[in-house]
Motif scaffolding. Structure first.
Motif, PDB file in Angstrom:
ATOM      1  N   GLN A   1     -61.165  63.241  62.588  1.00 31.59           N
ATOM      2  CA  GLN A   1     -62.522  62.864  62.973  1.00 31.59           C
ATOM      3  C   GLN A   1     -62.801  61.401  62.622  1.00 31.59           C
ATOM      4  O   GLN A   1     -63.405  60.656  63.403  1.00 31.59           O
ATOM      5  CB  GLN A   1     -63.522  63.782  62.280  1.00 31.59           C
ATOM      6  CG  GLN A   1     -63.458  65.238  62.756  1.00 31.59           C
ATOM      7  CD  GLN A   1     -64.223  66.170  61.844  1.00 31.59           C
ATOM      8  OE1 GLN A   1     -65.206  65.783  61.228  1.00 31.59           O
ATOM      9  NE2 GLN A   1     -63.782  67.412  61.744  1.00 31.59           N
ATOM     10  N   GLN A   2     -62.349  60.984  61.445  1.00 33.47           N
ATOM     11  CA  GLN A   2     -62.584  59.606  61.010  1.00 33.47           C
ATOM     12  C   GLN A   2     -61.830  58.601  61.888  1.00 33.47           C
ATOM     13  O   GLN A   2     -62.392  57.587  62.320  1.00 33.47           O
ATOM     14  CB  GLN A   2     -62.157  59.454  59.547  1.00 33.47           C
ATOM     15  CG  GLN A   2     -63.017  60.246  58.574  1.00 33.47           C
ATOM     16  CD  GLN A   2     -62.445  60.259  57.170  1.00 33.47           C
ATOM     17  OE1 GLN A   2     -61.277  59.935  56.949  1.00 33.47           O
ATOM     18  NE2 GLN A   2     -63.261  60.640  56.201  1.00 33.47           N
TER      19      GLN A   2
ATOM     20  N   GLU B   1     -63.213  58.326  65.542  1.00 36.87           N
ATOM     21  CA  GLU B   1     -64.408  57.487  65.591  1.00 36.87           C
ATOM     22  C   GLU B   1     -64.032  56.010  65.447  1.00 36.87           C
ATOM     23  O   GLU B   1     -64.600  55.141  66.114  1.00 36.87           O
ATOM     24  CB  GLU B   1     -65.367  57.901  64.470  1.00 36.87           C
ATOM     25  CG  GLU B   1     -66.678  57.138  64.444  1.00 36.87           C
ATOM     26  CD  GLU B   1     -67.556  57.427  65.652  1.00 36.87           C
ATOM     27  OE1 GLU B   1     -68.390  56.573  65.984  1.00 36.87           O
ATOM     28  OE2 GLU B   1     -67.402  58.514  66.274  1.00 36.87           O
ATOM     29  N   LYS B   2     -63.060  55.736  64.601  1.00 35.13           N
ATOM     30  CA  LYS B   2     -62.675  54.355  64.302  1.00 35.13           C
ATOM     31  C   LYS B   2     -61.988  53.677  65.485  1.00 35.13           C
ATOM     32  O   LYS B   2     -62.189  52.479  65.729  1.00 35.13           O
ATOM     33  CB  LYS B   2     -61.751  54.349  63.084  1.00 35.13           C
ATOM     34  CG  LYS B   2     -61.394  52.969  62.564  1.00 35.13           C
ATOM     35  CD  LYS B   2     -60.602  53.098  61.257  1.00 35.13           C
ATOM     36  CE  LYS B   2     -60.235  51.740  60.683  1.00 35.13           C
ATOM     37  NZ  LYS B   2     -59.489  51.885  59.399  1.00 35.13           N
TER      38      LYS B   2
ATOM     39  N   THR C   1     -52.762  60.704  62.618  1.00 31.46           N
ATOM     40  CA  THR C   1     -53.403  61.558  61.618  1.00 31.46           C
ATOM     41  C   THR C   1     -52.380  62.465  60.960  1.00 31.46           C
ATOM     42  O   THR C   1     -52.349  62.617  59.734  1.00 31.46           O
ATOM     43  CB  THR C   1     -54.501  62.412  62.275  1.00 31.46           C
ATOM     44  OG1 THR C   1     -55.466  61.561  62.891  1.00 31.46           O
ATOM     45  CG2 THR C   1     -55.192  63.284  61.242  1.00 31.46           C
TER      46      THR C   1
END
Length: 408
Positions: free
Chosen positions: A217-218, A221-222, A248
């Protein structure tokens, strides 16, 4: 208790009732294969429970709800099929892990009660707010799946709910009620009828799925802005988010390795056949020193900046293409290079490991020729690459279609 659906099995199905419990295990451990808005789920160890245990496990202050649950657990049972065990249910707690966290600090969970004597499994969803120290049972969303044999040669799955009024759906952990009938139950019937163990381990079987979900998720978004500036002719969303997922995976895998091996420095890498270089760019940005090599330069390479090291060079397995100071070699859709990567890693240094995600199938001489028709083409090729790794001195592990390795 309302019965919503009766889904019959094909005539002559020979895999029941064992196949029913195999299908239930798929739904418990891999809910994301049906509910695409989930990343997965975790379970506690199962333990046998009785009614008093359930009072403690659930909200013992809501006696009315507990009584309704007990009625559901015991409904539709003939006097000849009463429980003989002191603790008739096997209980686990399942925690849902959404692809996108829409719940904040709250966790969506289920108490899952398996009744092997009666061939029932009951799902009791609840929300846990650790910060507030509060647990709330979602009585409106309680459902039960039953394996029934109305005739000597007939089997069917029945879907029952505690109440059909007020069903709550958020589209993630709690799908709409009709979805259970239209999507889940037919899948359970098919899995139970086939009852075949998968050739592959489940996706993320080697990683803590909660850490993977949070990091994905991080990173999504990045790096989602890359979709808007993608200069290649390839589909930007497919390639950007696929490489985010692979990055990831590697970042979580490497973090776990550092913990287990008590390593302080981030692992170094070389991506052989790096293509558009986005995987290299993400791994570098996230603190891992490394580079990518490909036979052809891509337009997008110029967008990354000097910190992302990408080399245009033909890769020929030989003494000149060894990487003695590198921790990991990566082969992401590396085509003809894929079987050579374990060899290059083994010759580079004793401590070098490799990770491959095969796409097209090649052996050392050309297109891979099938040898075992009983396996799927993918599984046969994965086994071939794993065998190459083992000959080169690696312990290889398969996580769905990815093969990370460690030195023996």
């Amino acid at each position: 208790m309302p019965k919503l659906l009766d889904a019959p099995f094909p005539p002559g199905c020979k895999r029941l009732p064992e196949g029913f419990w195999s299908a239930v295990e798929v739904w418990l451990k891999k809910p994301h294969v049906v509910n695409k808005r989930l990343c997965g789920a975790t379970e506690t160890e199962s333990r046998d429970v009785d009614i008093e245990d359930l009072r403690i496990l659930l909200d013992k202050n809501d006696e009315e709800s507990l009584q309704d649950v007990f009625v559901l657990l015991c409904s539709g049972v003939s006097p000849s099929n009463t429980h003989q065990k002191d603790k008739p249910w096997s209980s686990t707690v399942r925690t849902f892990i959404p692809k996108v966290n829409c719940y904040g600090a709250k966790q969506q969970k289920e108490v899952v009660l398996k009744d092997s004597d009666r061939q029932h499994v009951t799902f009791l969803p609840f929300e846990e707010d650790a910060a507030a120290g509060r647990v709330s049972l979602k009585k409106c969303n309680i459902y039960q799946i039953r394996l029934c044999s109305p005739g000597s040669e007939r089997w069917a799955l029945e879907l029952h709910v505690l109440t059909s009024d007020g069903w709550f759906s958020d589209g993630v952990a709690y799908p709409k009620l009709p979805w259970l009938s239209s999507d889940l139950l037919p899948k359970l019937v098919r899995w139970a009828a086939e009852s075949k163990s998968s050739e592959f381990k489940s996706t993320l079987s080697l990683l803590p799925v909660e850490k993977y979900s949070l990091m994905y998720q991080q990173l999504k978004e990045k790096y989602k802005s890359m979709v808007k500036v993608w200069p290649e002719v390839t589909d930007p969303e497919k390639f950007v988010f696929e490489d985010v997922a692979i990055a990831t995976y590697l970042l979580v895998l490497w973090a776990e390795e550092r913990t287990v091996e008590s390593l302080s420095a981030p692992q170094s890498f070389v991506d052989l056949g790096c293509g558009n270089g986005l995987l290299v760019h993400i791994l570098t940005n996230e603190g891992h020193p490394g580079k990518g090599i490909d036979v052809r330069r891509r337009r997008i390479w110029d967008m990354y900046g000097p910190q992302t090291v990408l080399e245009e060079k033909a890769i020929t397995p030989s003494e000149s293409f060894l990487f003695p100071g590198t921790d990991w070699l990566i082969g992401n859709h590396s085509d003809e290079l894929t079987p050579w990567i374990p060899v290059i890693a083994a010759r580079s240094s004793y401590s070098c490991r490799f990770f491959v995600l095969p796409c097209c199938f090649f052996d050392f001489y050309g297109k891979y020729q099938r040898r075992q028709c009983k396996k799927s083409q993918y599984k046969e090729y994965i086994d071939f690459i794993a065998e190459v790794g083992q000959v080169c001195g690696f312990d290889t592990e398969e996580d769905c279609l990815r093969i990370p390795s460690t030195k023996r």
